[in-house]
Enzyme design. Sequence first.
Site, PDB file in Angstrom:
ATOM      1  N   LEU A  20      -1.521  30.876  -6.994  1.00  0.00           N
ATOM      2  CA  LEU A  20      -1.789  30.124  -8.219  1.00  0.00           C
ATOM      3  C   LEU A  20      -3.180  29.486  -8.161  1.00  0.00           C
ATOM      4  CD1 LEU A  20      -0.336  29.156 -10.844  1.00  0.00           C
ATOM      5  CD2 LEU A  20       0.358  27.124  -9.574  1.00  0.00           C
ATOM      6  N   SER A  79       1.294  32.330  -1.300  1.00  0.00           N
ATOM      7  CA  SER A  79       1.794  31.371  -2.275  1.00  0.00           C
ATOM      8  C   SER A  79       2.518  32.083  -3.428  1.00  0.00           C
ATOM      9  CB  SER A  79       0.616  30.507  -2.744  1.00  0.00           C
ATOM     10  OG  SER A  79       1.055  29.382  -3.431  1.00  0.00           O
ATOM     11  N   GLN A  80       2.140  31.791  -4.656  1.00  0.00           N
ATOM     12  CA  GLN A  80       2.789  32.460  -5.790  1.00  0.00           C
ATOM     13  C   GLN A  80       2.716  33.995  -5.652  1.00  0.00           C
ATOM     14  OE1 GLN A  80       2.266  31.086 -10.087  1.00  0.00           O
ATOM     15  NE2 GLN A  80       0.999  32.911 -10.120  1.00  0.00           N
ATOM     16  N   ASP A  97       2.607  21.607   4.671  1.00  0.00           N
ATOM     17  CA  ASP A  97       2.042  22.392   3.570  1.00  0.00           C
ATOM     18  C   ASP A  97       1.598  21.521   2.399  1.00  0.00           C
ATOM     19  OD1 ASP A  97       2.043  25.357   2.299  1.00  0.00           O
ATOM     20  OD2 ASP A  97       2.703  23.897   0.816  1.00  0.00           O
ATOM     21  N   HIS A 110      -1.536  23.496   2.490  1.00  0.00           N
ATOM     22  CA  HIS A 110      -1.281  24.697   1.691  1.00  0.00           C
ATOM     23  C   HIS A 110      -2.504  25.610   1.540  1.00  0.00           C
ATOM     24  CE1 HIS A 110       0.972  27.299  -0.856  1.00  0.00           C
ATOM     25  NE2 HIS A 110       0.063  27.225  -1.807  1.00  0.00           N
TER      26      HIS A 110
END
Length: 303
Positions: free
Chosen positions: A46, A112-113, A229, A284
């Site tokens: 994202l 991630s996404q 994260d 993250h």
Amino acid sequence: MTMKGPSSPVSCRSNNGAKRLLWSLIGACLVVAVIGYKPVVIVHGLFDSSWEFGELLRFINESHPGTNVSVIDLFDRSASLMPLWKQVEGFKEAIYPIMQNAADGVHFICYSQGGLICRGILSTLPDHNVHSFISLSSPQAGQYGDTDYLKYIFPEFMKSNLFHFCYTAVGQRISICNYWKDPHHTDMYINGSDYLALLNSERQNPNSTVWKKNFLRIKKLVLIGGPDDGVITPWQSSQFGFYDKNETVVEMKEQDLYLRDLFGLKTLDARGDMFLCSVAGVEHVKWHSNDTVFNSCIVKWLV
Ligand SMILES: *[C@@H]1O[C@H](CO)[C@@H](O)[C@H](O)[C@H]1NC(C)=O
Ligand SMILES: *[C@@H]1O[C@H](CO)[C@@H](O)[C@H](O)[C@H]1NC(C)=O
Ligand SMILES: *[C@@H]1O[C@H](CO)[C@@H](O)[C@H](O)[C@H]1NC(C)=O
Ligand SMILES: *[C@@H]1O[C@H](CO)[C@@H](O)[C@H](O)[C@H]1NC(C)=O
Ligand SMILES: *[C@@H]1O[C@H](CO)[C@@H](O)[C@H](O)[C@H]1NC(C)=O
Ligand SMILES: *[C@@H]1O[C@H](CO)[C@@H](O)[C@H](O)[C@H]1NC(C)=O
């Protein structure tokens, strides 16, 4: 000799067993030398783009020189908010030719996404040839947290009331709602999530069986995440753990979707092909640029 035959690539005319073995070995060595490391495909997350992966490219180049790495440059930055099925279609179109060029298969590193997008591809592409699916801090079991991202995208909402918006047809047009999982409104999630609830087969759908079969074509599933994260919430979602309705984290092996093997997790585990890698002290945005993470969780799966 059972290997004899006109179509066998390493057969030779000699009836001498030792000579034949030697030729087989030379053949096998040539195959390895020519094919080398499998190509690697990277899918971003994202709000980021293909430009963020310079360090990861360097790590791969240093450890496995000559690896063909493709960072897919699609749905960058704000376009990453588009619905995930749409992104799955776009990424699939870009990645399919790479797979077709790779007789020996490819590896996925999905951040991630991007990890959810990759699962969408793996489930809906019946002839994919992905060996290692490396999920790098990806909210695989869903997301539920008041993070900076949430404040930025939905300034007027908090985690406790976002379900009002996310589980509507309009909400589902925004990627984060596709995997928003409110543990206090599970029924609404199951009915309203058009992406994660389908992919997980938490909502019955006619594609479940074939999606599971497709997903199980992967050879290894590697789930990377960690407690510092700061974005993936709960962080254990990166390894299919999630909140119960008291917001207590229940680990993957006690989740219904694992126990009922809804989309193949339990099968992968029973096959010995599922690997969890947790690293503390990684924020993250640092997962793909941290050499400790690369050396302890990633490099061994890129062969
Ligand atoms: C890979 O590493 C070699 C030397 O180690 C360097 O010459 C080359 O430019 C690097 N390639 C990429 C794509 O980083
Ligand atoms: C790397 O892979 C892409 C996609 O399959 C291909 O187009 C390209 O030619 C490859 N590059 C090299 C140097 O092999
Ligand atoms: C389930 O979702 C559909 C489509 O979004 C919606 O029309 C319906 O009202 C929902 N049902 C419940 C019980 O929430
Ligand atoms: C099942 O897959 C087909 C083809 O990919 C798609 O058109 C259909 O919408 C899917 N069904 C569900 C319930 O998602
Ligand atoms: C949730 O908390 C309540 C009250 O503390 C408790 O009675 C219940 O057993 C808990 N439920 C779960 C699933 O842990
Ligand atoms: C990578 O993460 C490890 C583990 O938390 C940490 O000790 C190290 O300092 C990090 N490396 C970099 C370059 O940030």
